[in-house]
Design a protein around this motif. Structure first.
Motif, PDB file in Angstrom:
ATOM      1  N   THR A 106      79.889  40.334  58.933  1.00 31.77           N
ATOM      2  CA  THR A 106      79.498  38.936  58.777  1.00 31.77           C
ATOM      3  C   THR A 106      80.650  38.056  59.256  1.00 31.77           C
ATOM      4  O   THR A 106      81.780  38.500  59.355  1.00 31.77           O
ATOM      5  N   LYS A 107      80.323  36.793  59.524  1.00 27.63           N
ATOM      6  CA  LYS A 107      81.376  35.870  59.945  1.00 27.63           C
ATOM      7  C   LYS A 107      82.192  35.433  58.737  1.00 27.63           C
ATOM      8  O   LYS A 107      83.373  35.160  58.836  1.00 27.63           O
TER       9      LYS A 107
ATOM     10  N   CYS B 151      81.974  33.092  49.739  1.00 26.46           N
ATOM     11  CA  CYS B 151      82.476  31.781  50.167  1.00 26.46           C
ATOM     12  C   CYS B 151      82.491  31.721  51.681  1.00 26.46           C
ATOM     13  O   CYS B 151      82.246  32.724  52.346  1.00 26.46           O
ATOM     14  N   GLY B 152      82.799  30.559  52.235  1.00 24.16           N
ATOM     15  CA  GLY B 152      82.703  30.366  53.677  1.00 24.16           C
ATOM     16  C   GLY B 152      83.965  30.716  54.445  1.00 24.16           C
ATOM     17  O   GLY B 152      84.074  30.400  55.627  1.00 24.16           O
TER      18      GLY B 152
ATOM     19  N   CYS C 115      90.194  30.400  49.819  1.00 22.91           N
ATOM     20  CA  CYS C 115      89.780  29.140  49.212  1.00 22.91           C
ATOM     21  C   CYS C 115      89.736  29.332  47.693  1.00 22.91           C
ATOM     22  O   CYS C 115      89.949  30.446  47.213  1.00 22.91           O
ATOM     23  N   PRO C 116      89.461  28.289  46.932  1.00 24.17           N
ATOM     24  CA  PRO C 116      89.461  28.453  45.474  1.00 24.17           C
ATOM     25  C   PRO C 116      88.507  29.545  44.985  1.00 24.17           C
ATOM     26  O   PRO C 116      88.773  30.201  43.971  1.00 24.17           O
ATOM     27  N   ILE C 117      87.390  29.791  45.730  1.00 24.79           N
ATOM     28  CA  ILE C 117      86.443  30.813  45.276  1.00 24.79           C
ATOM     29  C   ILE C 117      87.031  32.218  45.420  1.00 24.79           C
ATOM     30  O   ILE C 117      87.045  32.999  44.476  1.00 24.79           O
TER      31      ILE C 117
ATOM     32  N   GLU D 157      77.944  30.810  57.608  1.00 25.85           N
ATOM     33  CA  GLU D 157      78.646  29.864  58.476  1.00 25.85           C
ATOM     34  C   GLU D 157      80.057  29.627  57.962  1.00 25.85           C
ATOM     35  O   GLU D 157      80.248  29.341  56.775  1.00 25.85           O
ATOM     36  N   VAL D 158      81.008  29.706  58.876  1.00 22.70           N
ATOM     37  CA  VAL D 158      82.411  29.586  58.473  1.00 22.70           C
ATOM     38  C   VAL D 158      82.729  28.156  58.041  1.00 22.70           C
ATOM     39  O   VAL D 158      82.354  27.193  58.706  1.00 22.70           O
ATOM     40  N   GLN D 159      83.360  28.047  56.891  1.00 22.75           N
ATOM     41  CA  GLN D 159      83.862  26.764  56.397  1.00 22.75           C
ATOM     42  C   GLN D 159      85.385  26.832  56.453  1.00 22.75           C
ATOM     43  O   GLN D 159      85.951  27.916  56.332  1.00 22.75           O
TER      44      GLN D 159
END
Lengths: 470, 92
Positions: free
Chosen positions: A17-18, A23-24, A38-40, B64-66
């Protein structure tokens, strides 16, 4: 007494996955420490994980490709353990309701290695231990994994190797993971026990953790098998424990003390909701799966008449199989394309990863055009072979490199003329040949080919030369 | 019933050192906590499904990348850090 190896595998496969599972943040390998976070994914209080839908889809694909049943209802659970590679002191995984179960992978000897389950979970961070301190990088923390748990059905080291290779091939084919063992995107925990041959009972098992090379898996299993047999033979008992394999000394050693007794206190992850999988989604994903490598293999042998060893090479890499299939469209004999690919093209792909990437300049269409010209009799094999080299160097089409008149080849008269010329240019070789040195003919033939600029047919020229010199 | 051994085991799993003279008191306190939570067991749940009480399913995000946070932000609260890494004492 004869002993039998009994082994099961837990295989962790990092999904392509990207973004991470909850989280993103990017899943890209490497990067400066703690920059894909990130915080997650560093587990700060007050954050909420949210499941990446692609992870569910990839896991279902992996399940279908290994003949698993897909659960209509699944959930996530917390696996509690306290170690700095997990910022939250628990890993979000699946316990009693995994996405996939009861599958199998079939080996070439016809034995089925049953798959108990496939579940999704998050990867842990990377630790570097140095001078009494531990340095933590959470870039990998939260990268999605599937864990493929097999039943203890593996009986030999060869079966183990084939099982891992097969999983790797399947996962790459369906595109859910690159399965690069050296980068850790596929890692195996190997469970091993021994028992007297013929016995149905399972012996006490040990577990070798975190193996990331097929060669070392084989070595570790051989060592551990011998070790357990000698323990049993000398009247001892195998102790259930987790082992580490040391590549340098080719031995296994115990990894954990008693303080790490497993007690994960699993419970339902309260921050995440139920996963419902509709039958329609399962069917949709089943439809979208590419033809699997062993189905392809059988088809190449049965329907295309490709010899088995060639078919194995062609199907081992998805891109090569696709290229091959594109290049034979509309042609009469698939073996022509197979020979070009496994011969001249393979020579340019030096290692496994080059074959995996399959980055070559000639397109399948360009190869097919050339094969059609060969099959229609317009182009001789010799010319095709030499031109293919130029095509692979430049990316140009056959027609750009060879003109219609070149394709026409040489008339008989022109060939005889060239042969006569070569004979007069090579008096020494002619003398050698007449004195019985068969090999001398090659250098005369070389002159013919050179002077014809590759247009002459080598077999015909050789025959003509023999005639002239007899 | 919570025993001293349970307390020792929990302490072990949580990597906590518990002194011998704390054990009796902790056992008593933990027993009270567990007894409090035991009230849950008395509820009649035969007719209810508690599998999915919030009646929510399939809350997903798309792949989707953040943007991630800058490293300084990530390690801001770390007790110790070095060259972008979190640093902790090595655990046996």
């Amino acid at each position: 007494m004869n002993y039998e190896l009994v082994s099961g595998f837990e295989t962790h496969v990092e999904l392509s996955t990207k973004t991470k599972i909850f989280c993103g943040c990017t899943t890209q390998f490497g990067g400066d420490p703690n920059t894909h976070c990130c915080p997650i994914c560093i587990g700060l209080p007050g954050t909420l994980p949210k499941l990446n839908e692609q992870v569910v889809h990839y896991a279902i694909m992996a399940g279908l490709a290994t003949n698993c049943e897909i659960a209509n209802v699944a959930k996530m659970d917390r696996k509690n353990y306290c170690y700095p590679d997990l910022p939250k002191a628990y890993q979000i995984s699946q316990f009693d309701m995994p996405l996939c179960k009861n599958g199998y992978v079939e080996l070439s000897n016809g034995r089925k290695i049953r798959i108990l389950r496939i579940h999704i979970e998050e990867d842990a961070g990377k630790l570097i231990h140095q001078q009494g301190n531990t340095y933590i990088d959470y870039n990998r923390g939260g990268v999605p994994l599937i864990e493929i748990v097999s039943e203890p059905d593996i009986r030999t080291v060869e079966e183990a190797k084939e099982y891992v290779e097969k999983l790797q091939l399947i996962m790459r084919y369906i595109g859910v993971s690159d399965c690069k063992m050296q980068e850790g995107s596929m890692r195996c925990d190997v469970n091993i026990s021994v028992r007297p041959k013929g016995s149905e009972e399972l012996g006490t098992r040990t577990e070798i953790k975190n193996m990331n090379s097929i060669t070392f898996i084989a070595k570790a299993m051989e060592y551990e098998f011998e070790r357990q047999v000698s323990v049993v033979e000398s009247g001892g008992k195998v102790v259930q424990e987790t082992l580490r394999y040391d590549e340098a000394s080719d031995t296994t050693s115990s990894m954990r003390g008693k303080e790490d007794a497993h007690d994960y206190r699993y419970f339902r992850e309260p921050d995440l909701v139920t996963i419902n999988v509709l039958d329609s989604l399962i069917e949709e994903i089943r439809e979208s799966l590419p033809e699997l490598p062993f189905v392809k293999l059988q088809r190449y042998i049965d329907e295309l008449g490709i010899p088995e060893t060639d078919a194995q090479l062609l199907t081992k890499y998805r891109k090569i199989a696709e290229y091959f299939e594109d290049s034979i469209k509309g042609t009469q004999n698939p073996r022509t394309a197979a020979n070009f690919i496994l011969g001249q093209i393979f020579k340019r792909l030096e290692n496994e990863s080059a074959k995996e990437e399959f980055d070559i300049k000639t397109t399948a269409d360009q190869l097919r055009e050339m094969i059609l010209l060969i099959e229609s009799g317009k182009v001789k094999m010799n010319l095709a072979k030499s031109t293919l080299e130029k095509m692979l160097d430049t990316g140009k089409a056959f027609g750009e490199l060879v003109s219609e008149s070149d394709m026409a080849g040489l008339s008989d008269e022109a060939l005889i003329e060239l042969c006569k010329q070569a004979v007069s240019e090579n008096p020494n070789a002619v003398a050698d040949y007449k004195a019985g040195k068969e090999k001398a003919l090659k250098s005369i033939l070389g002159t013919v080919m050179k002077n014809s600029r590759g247009k002459a047919d080598a077999n015909m020229a050789e025959a003509k030369l023999k005639e002239l010199l007899s | 019933m919570i025993t001293r051994e349970d307390i020792l085991n929990i302490a072990l799993l949580a990597k906590l050192d518990v002194a011998e003279d704390e054990l009796d008191n902790l056992t008593k306190e933990m027993s009270a906590v567990v007894a409090f939570a035991d009230a849950v067991n008395e509820a009649d749940i035969k007719t209810e499904s508690f599998d999915n009480v919030n009646n929510l399913a399939n809350v997903f995000r798309s792949d989707e990348v953040q943007p991630s946070l800058p490293n300084e932000e990530i390690i801001k609260n770390a007790l110790d850090s070095d060259d972008g890494y979190f640093v902790v004492k090595k655990r046996a």
